[in-house]
Design an enzyme around this catalytic site. Sequence first.
Site, PDB file in Angstrom:
ATOM      1  N   ASP A  43       0.923  -1.300   0.119  1.00 19.31           N
ATOM      2  CA  ASP A  43      -0.092   0.092  -0.094  1.00 19.31           C
ATOM      3  C   ASP A  43       0.586   1.272   0.042  1.00 19.31           C
ATOM      4  O   ASP A  43       1.763   1.356   0.758  1.00 19.31           O
ATOM      5  CB  ASP A  43      -0.883   0.035   1.291  1.00 19.31           C
ATOM      6  CG  ASP A  43      -2.246  -0.537   1.061  1.00 19.31           C
ATOM      7  OD1 ASP A  43      -2.616  -0.518   0.143  1.00 19.31           O
ATOM      8  OD2 ASP A  43      -2.842  -1.058   2.043  1.00 19.31           O
TER       9      ASP A  43
ATOM     10  N   GLU B 145     -13.470  -2.676  -2.061  1.00 21.73           N
ATOM     11  CA  GLU B 145     -13.771  -3.119  -0.767  1.00 21.73           C
ATOM     12  C   GLU B 145     -15.268  -2.804  -0.503  1.00 21.73           C
ATOM     13  O   GLU B 145     -15.678  -1.407  -0.693  1.00 21.73           O
ATOM     14  CB  GLU B 145     -12.747  -2.390   0.266  1.00 21.73           C
ATOM     15  CG  GLU B 145     -13.200  -2.684   1.829  1.00 21.73           C
ATOM     16  CD  GLU B 145     -11.967  -2.069   2.593  1.00 21.73           C
ATOM     17  OE1 GLU B 145     -10.848  -1.706   2.056  1.00 21.73           O
ATOM     18  OE2 GLU B 145     -12.324  -2.013   3.734  1.00 21.73           O
TER      19      GLU B 145
HETATM   20  O1  KIV Z   1      -4.349  -2.204   4.124  1.00 26.15           O
HETATM   21  C1  KIV Z   1      -5.365  -3.342   3.896  1.00 26.15           C
HETATM   22  O2  KIV Z   1      -4.828  -4.232   4.661  1.00 26.15           O
HETATM   23  C2  KIV Z   1      -6.180  -3.109   2.708  1.00 26.15           C
HETATM   24  C3  KIV Z   1      -7.155  -4.461   2.851  1.00 26.15           C
HETATM   25  C4  KIV Z   1      -8.126  -3.935   3.657  1.00 26.15           C
HETATM   26  C5  KIV Z   1      -7.614  -4.778   1.628  1.00 26.15           C
HETATM   27  O3  KIV Z   1      -6.083  -2.409   1.987  1.00 26.15           O
END
Ligand code: KIV
Length: 267
Positions: A90, A187
Amino acid sequence: MTYLANQAKITINTLNSYKKEKQKIAVLTCYDASFAKILNLSGVEIILIGDSLGNVVQGHATTIPVTMSDMIYHTACVNRGNTKCLLLTDMPFASYNNPETAYVNASKLMQAGAHMVKLEGGEWLADTVNYLTIRGIPVCSHLGLTPQSVHILGGFKKQAITIDSALQLEKDALLLEQAGVCLMLFEAIPHDLSAIVTNQLNIPTIGIGAGKECDGQVLVLNDILGIFTGKAPSFSKNYLAEGNNNSTIEGAIKQYVEEVKNGKFPE
Ligand code: KIV
């Protein structure tokens, strides 16, 4: 279970072939080397180094406090325990507000071991997606409930429930695919919407609270092991809870993978 045996290194090509062959993709979050090793033995294709580490590791109420150094650190930790899964990291809050900034930050995550980065948001990110992909950085888009925007959304709520917002999500998905995204995560959106959009896209989709028609599923590792002290979302499942007959972490993770693969999860 043949999918656990001799599993090759997972690449974007593997994921695309899974979509074509209608083989489900199993994704789990992970934040350290020890769990990464277990996930590598469990049949998971993608490890998501999610900014959910802000909640489950750091104890914050949202993912907003998570920094680039946090994401670099955890990506490097997971990378050390990984041998074959595709590592998706991310990009944290405020690290991709324009293409140039996104490129500088995404490059740091790739150098720490990520194979792909995930960005939360729709149409407004098309230029950034294009900027990153033509420079060799694969991108996953995250649509629907985008936790970094929790204060704009007014809470962690199901998204795309009106016709207009559903049409907007569909438009965002098609535009982002055209811009170059390799993977799309939905999501907390209506299940029929994720099915409609999944069928229109050539790239694989991964769902969390988005129904079983997505090409794969993702959950937060701590939630499936019941070790998150906060409130786990209703669409999650604790595979170490009584009734699942799992006495080990590895057993619980393998059951999750098996249920994604055979369509038992989500119910
Ligand atoms: O940060 C995370 O774990 C996510 C999931 C909720 C898909 O983006």
